[in-house]
Design an enzyme around this catalytic site. Sequence first.
Site: not given
Length: 503
Positions: A37, A59, A174
Amino acid sequence: MSTPGICYLVGAGPGDLGLVTLRAKELIERADVLVYDALSSPELLRWTKPGAEKIYVGKRAADHALSQDGINALIVEKTKAGKNVVRLKGGDPMIFGRGGEEAAELAAAGVAFEIVPGISSAIGGPAYAGIPVTHRDHCSQLTIFTGHEDPTKGESSLDYAHLAKTPGTKVFLMGVARLREITAALVANGADAATPIALTRWATTGSQKTITGTLADIADTAEKENFGSPAVAVIGGVVKEREKINWFEKRPLFGKRVVVTRTREQAGELSRALTELGAAAIELPTIRIEAPTDKLAFAEHVTHAHEYDWLVFTSPNGVQRFFDAFFAVYEDARSLGNPRIAAIGEATAKKIREYRFGIDLLPERFVAEGLLETFEHESVENLTMMWVRAEDTRDVLYDGLTALGAIVDECVAYRTVAETTDPTGNLSRVKEEGADMVTFTSASTVEHFFALGVPWPEGCAAASIGPVTSEALRKHGVEPAFEAKPHDIPGLVAGIRKYYGVA
C-alpha cells in the site's frame, strides 16, 4: 502435487527502513506476490526476488487504487493459486490497518495465513518527533483512536465525551482532514483548550514535519502550514518533552529532498548514506541493467577468460555479470587461471574482492583516462586483454590500450536500458513537489532522466559523480553543482556534505 499457498499479513513499519522487522524482510524476500500500500517504504520493493509479482493497492483518503473488497478478493485468489503472498501494510496491520478484516476473509476462504506485527506510526511517529507517548511525569495511560470518523455525524463509534475526560496521552491516526472537528468536539466535551497537541507528517522519514500547538489553535496552524496527511497526532503533556528530546529533526540534512537515479538494485548505498544524514532520499531509477544483446558472445568470452593475460573491469555491474556467469560454468575459482586484474574505481575493486580475487592495478583517477595513464607504466605490448564492459561504452579504453600494443577483446557483459516502471510513484512526486538535489552516477542516468520529461526543478542542484557525467549534464544545459572526488559513491556523499556545509 501442487504446493498450498499462504498469505502473510505483514506490518511494514512507519517508514524508516530500519524499523522493519527481520521476519518481514525474510518474508518479502521469499514472496511470490507482494501486495503493498501507499504507506510502505518504497525501499522494501528492492528486497523482492526476481520475477516476484508486485501489486500496488494503495489507499489514501479518497484515492483508492483498489477497494478493500477488491484487496480481500485479490489476496484470497493469489493464495488459493498456491502462491506465497505477502500483504504489506504500513505500520502494524492490526492497528487501524484493517488487517483483522483481511485475516477473517482468508480464514473464511480456508487458506493458510500468518500475522506479522510491525511498529505502528502511533508509537514510532511520536518517538521520531521527540515525544514519548508515556512518561512518569505526565501520564500513566495511553489511548489510541482513529480520526477517520466525522465527530459531527449523527452516530459515531467514538464517545468524545468519554475521550475528553479520559486522562493520559491520546493519539489519533488518520484525522488531519477532520482536525478542526475533532479538536472542537474534545473541547466541547470538557477537554482543556490549552492542552498541548503535536502533529507529525510522514513520520520516521526524511520528509517528516511536526507542528505543535493547543487544542484551541492547532487547526489554524495546520491550515496555515498546509499540513496534510498522512500524520499522527499526540495530545497531552508529553508533547512538552519535544523541546528536550527532539533528535531526528536535528540531523544535518533534515528536510532536504535528494533524488537518487541509480538502478533500483544499486540505489541502496547512496540512499542509506543520505537517510542517515537526515535527507529524504527519493529513489527514481532512470536505468536498469539487462543481459547483453549477444548472450552467446558473452558466454564464450567468460568461458575462455583463463586464456588472457589481463582482465579489465570498469564497473561493479560488469564484475557481477562476469563472475556470476563464470561460476555458472566453473565450480572452482582456480579455473580462472592467473590473469592480472585491473579495475577502475574503488566500487569496482570492492566488487571484485567480494569474489575473493585481488586487484593488480587500480588507478588514482577513477576514469578510463586514469587507467590508461597507469597502464603506460606497464609493459603490455602483445599481451592479451579482456575488457569487460557495457554496450555503448566509450571507445577511449579500447583505443588507448591498442595504441600501447595490447591485444584487446571486448567482453560485453550487460546493457543499460531505460527504467520504464515506477512502482513507488516517485516520478509523479518529483514532477509535482520538486527536489533540492538530483544525483547522477553515470552519463546514462543523465540521458534517461531527461528522457522522462521531468522539468528541471526550480532551484535544484545537480550532483555529478565524475567528468563524463558532468559533460552529459552540460549537454542538457545543467551545470553540476559539484563533481565528486574521488569519483565514487563515498566521494559523492562527501560532495553533498560539503555543498550543504555539513562537517
